[in-house]
Design an enzyme around this catalytic site. Structure first.
Site, PDB file in Angstrom:
ATOM      1  CD  GLU A   7      51.852  39.614  57.111  1.00 61.11           C
ATOM      2  OE1 GLU A   7      51.625  38.689  58.099  1.00 61.11           O
ATOM      3  OE2 GLU A   7      51.898  40.252  56.631  1.00 61.11           O
TER       4      GLU A   7
ATOM      5  CB  CYS B  86      48.113  40.668  63.080  1.00 67.46           C
ATOM      6  SG  CYS B  86      46.882  41.252  61.580  1.00 67.46           S
TER       7      CYS B  86
ATOM      8  CB  ALA C 108      82.906  56.589  72.559  1.00 65.39           C
TER       9      ALA C 108
ATOM     10  CG  ASP D 253      81.351  66.565  75.840  1.00 65.73           C
ATOM     11  OD1 ASP D 253      82.697  67.166  76.993  1.00 65.73           O
ATOM     12  OD2 ASP D 253      81.066  65.188  76.393  1.00 65.73           O
TER      13      ASP D 253
ATOM     14  CG  LEU E  18      73.110  65.103  72.202  1.00 64.77           C
ATOM     15  CD1 LEU E  18      72.034  65.472  73.474  1.00 64.77           C
ATOM     16  CD2 LEU E  18      73.694  64.095  71.896  1.00 64.77           C
TER      17      LEU E  18
END
Length: 326
Positions: A54, A81, A159, A204, A208
């Site tokens: 704001e 707030c 995945a 693997d 990362l």
């Protein structure tokens, strides 16, 4: 009537996301100041401890339009707030600038201060409309979960093949396409920590890290694997920050420690055993499931995620689904 306000509330959410993870344990918040159907100022909470949305929206009004501030409507994605923390109350700034109308997309989720900002504005003669939107609620969700439970917002990401396998034991298998891999790196830029099990590291040797998108890499977190992971593995040798945990028998204790150390958003990237452990203990909040077009016929079964489907979209031949825990 709501149709008039919704585009501006949507804009608040869009600009709020610019902060990324810079807000740390605070929520992402955006604000837009509108006069006569024209945006004259907008801003967002840019970083932890800095000015709120704001205040930035009002500060960003150009000199020629500053006389319009009191005639404007202030749109904000989260209730302003009414308390002093790193900064002063936003309600005081709104009242000081004589803004007469404030439209809010989501009430503060903290029960100790919920509605305080609205009541303060209304007591000062400000008209307040609360038009709660799903987009604003989802924007605040990581903050709401983390701050109220004192644990990170946990995102499960994996995945799976077309026939619901993660891969094959002891073998590295690529399932998603290149476009999705770029998206995953974007996700990495938005989180504080990324966790995988030691078997994923041993099989693997993943980095990362975020290499395909702007932004920092997350801190890598490896449980139960410090003794077996030596300098030949990227997580130990590439100079990036990695935290090793030896005792992770109590996941909630682990999460509380991570939160204390500044991990507000945590992504679990594998493997199956680790993801299932979070699922079984109901210690996850969001799942990002990538289903590729490849069929494996056998291998490591993908976790079964039960929750509320939030979105489903295709990226080339990959299907990406976002699921919230019920």
């Amino acid at each position: 009537m709501n149709d008039v306000h919704l585009p501006y509330l949507e804009r608040c959410v869009i600009i709020a996301k610019r902060a990324g993870k810079s807000v740390k344990s605070n929520p992402q918040v955006g604000a837009v100041l509108v006069c006569n159907d024209r945006i004259i100022g907008e801003g967002y909470h840019e970083s932890y401890g800095s000015a709120h949305a704001e205040v930035n929206a009002i500060s960003n009004v150009v000199e020629a339009d500053q006389n319009l501030i009191g005639q404007s409507t202030l749109y904000v994605s989260l209730e302003p707030c009414n308390h002093t923390g790193k900064t002063g109350p936003c309600t005081d700034v709104i009242i000081k600038h004589k803004i007469q109308h404030v439209v809010i997309a989501y009430r503060d989720p903290n029960n100790s201060v919920k509605s305080d900002g609205i009541l303060k504005l209304e007591s000062a003669g400000v008209k307040v409309d609360l038009i709660e939107t799903i987009e604003a609620k989802n924007l605040v969700r990581p903050f709401e979960v983390a701050s109220l439970n004192m644990i990170p917002y946990v995102i499960l990401k994996f995945a799976q093949s077309k026939d619901f396998f993660l891969g094959k034991k002891g073998e590295q298998v690529w399932i998603s396409n290149n476009y999705t891999q770029h998206l995953v790196h974007k996700w990495r830029s938005e989180i504080d920590g990324i966790m995988v099990g030691k078997n994923t590291v041993l099989t693997d040797n993943p980095k990362l890290t975020n290499r395909l998108y702007n932004g920092d890499s997350p801190i890598r977190i490896i449980p139960n694997g410090g003794a077996q992971i030596n300098e030949k593995f990227h997580v130990k040798s590439d100079g990036g920050e990695t935290w090793f945990y030896e005792d992770t028998s109590d996941l909630r204790v682990l999460l509380k420690d991570l939160y204390k150390r500044g991990i507000n958003r945590l992504m679990i990237e594998g493997g199956a055993q680790m993801i299932n452990s979070f699922v079984n203990e109901s210690l996850w909040h969001e799942a990002r499931i990538i289903t590729g077009n490849k069929q494996l016929n056998n291998g490591i079964k993908a976790p079964v995620i039960k929750g509320k489907l939030i979105s489903s979209q295709s990226l080339a031949d990959d299907l990406i689904q976002i699921v919230y825990a019920a």
